[in-house]
Design a protein around this motif. Structure first.
Motif, PDB file in Angstrom:
ATOM      1  N   GLN A 145       5.908 -13.390  -2.780  1.00 51.13           N
ATOM      2  CA  GLN A 145       4.584 -12.780  -2.682  1.00 51.13           C
ATOM      3  C   GLN A 145       4.617 -11.257  -2.781  1.00 51.13           C
ATOM      4  O   GLN A 145       3.565 -10.628  -2.915  1.00 51.13           O
TER       5      GLN A 145
ATOM      6  N   SER B 135       2.534  -9.484  -5.463  1.00 48.76           N
ATOM      7  CA  SER B 135       1.096  -9.605  -5.197  1.00 48.76           C
ATOM      8  C   SER B 135       0.677  -8.758  -4.002  1.00 48.76           C
ATOM      9  O   SER B 135      -0.448  -8.250  -3.963  1.00 48.76           O
TER      10      SER B 135
ATOM     11  N   ALA C  18      -5.777 -13.948  -5.228  1.00 45.67           N
ATOM     12  CA  ALA C  18      -4.330 -13.962  -5.001  1.00 45.67           C
ATOM     13  C   ALA C  18      -3.910 -12.778  -4.137  1.00 45.67           C
ATOM     14  O   ALA C  18      -2.990 -12.890  -3.312  1.00 45.67           O
TER      15      ALA C  18
END
Length: 296
Positions: free
Chosen positions: A74, A77, A188
């Motif tokens: 992650q 992001s 996201a």
């Protein structure tokens, strides 16, 4: 992902049946500001060991490594949530952080993101309400405030509370609703911020579980291996969380800042956290590949 009933404190009675609808717009339950003045006091929040430890935390290396692999994936992001076309407004980003922490209740996160939220322009009443999350009660004199919050609550906030309550296992309908509300890229980013606070809050609570043991208020039902894990985790992450505490004290002296400054602070926090997350996450990916038949 397997549900970790042995690691996290169970949801309240009846909450599991409601969790699929929990992501829908709900009012933040309002508590008196006085209940959270202690939480928003940076020095007190981080310096005092908790009185008991049923808080969400990591209790063994396997779960910690598995989660670090997920969080490592992650990181791009998370960075994109602060800068770039999918960036989230700093005030919303801090509201997301406080909403996740309303469930995980990490003092380090309360201090750091309480100050960052203040610097982003979120007033004390709203910070308190966000920290209260699903746990607070509402008095009659707070009714007007609750009504106001219901009208303006962003759909990312109940999503963030559900993310925390389900350890990231959010219903598919919630994911679809977020994509509709924000578009896939920004949705996201919201999810990535939830993961970022998830890592910070479980990490902070794991650090404080060991500190609480020395104060005689630590978990009573953990095994010897769990205690060894806590020591190892503290040895690795103790410097980082100690630094977070000091930064929180510094931020407490700063005024409201422009959005660009808030975003820059988020980038620095992401980079600093990534330095620690990366090696553990890479090892966690290898561990998951060897032990998890559903590894991806």
């Amino acid at each position: 992902m397997n549900t970790r009933t042995a690691t996290f404190s169970p949801l309240p009675t009846g909450a599991r049946a409601r969790v699929r609808s929990q992501w829908q717009l709900q009012p933040a339950k309002v508590a008196r500001v006085a209940r959270h003045r202690g939480l928003l006091c940076v020095g007190q929040a981080c310096a005092e060991p908790p009185s008991s430890y049923s808080k969400p935390r990591w209790t063994n290396a396997s779960q910690c490594l598995s989660d670090h692999w997920k969080i490592l994936k992650q990181l791009p992001s998370i960075m994109g949530a602060y800068v770039g076309p999918a960036a989230v407004d700093p005030s919303l980003g801090e509201k997301i952080m406080l909403s996740v922490n309303s469930h995980n209740d990490c003092p380090f996160c309360t201090s750091l993101h309480g100050e960052l939220a203040r610097m982003a322009g979120i007033d004390e009443d709203e910070r308190s309400c966000l920290l209260e999350g699903e746990k607070g009660g509402t008095t009659s004199e707070d009714a007007d405030t609750e009504s106001t919050l219901k009208e303006k609550e962003d759909p990312a906030l109940p999503y963030a509370r559900t993310f925390a309550a389900t350890n990231g296992q959010v219903p598919e309908e919630a994911e679809a609703e977020m994509a509709t509300a924000y578009g896939p890229e920004k949705a996201a980013s919201v999810t990535a911020l939830c993961w970022f606070l998830y890592w910070g809050s479980l990490g902070g609570n794991t650090i404080n579980a060991l500190r609480a043991r020395f104060a005689g208020t630590g978990p009573k039902d953990s095994s010897f291996s769990s205690r060894v894990f806590e020591v190892a985790f503290f040895a690795y992450y103790g410097v980082l969380f100690g630094t977070i505490h000091c930064i929180s004290l510094l931020f407490g002296k700063l005024p409201t800042v422009p959005k660009g400054v808030s975003a820059a602070i988020g980038v620095v926090l992401c980079v600093c956290a990534g330095v620690f997350i990366f090696p553990v996450g890479m090892f966690g990916g290898l561990w998951s590949a060897l032990t998890d038949p559903n590894f991806a």
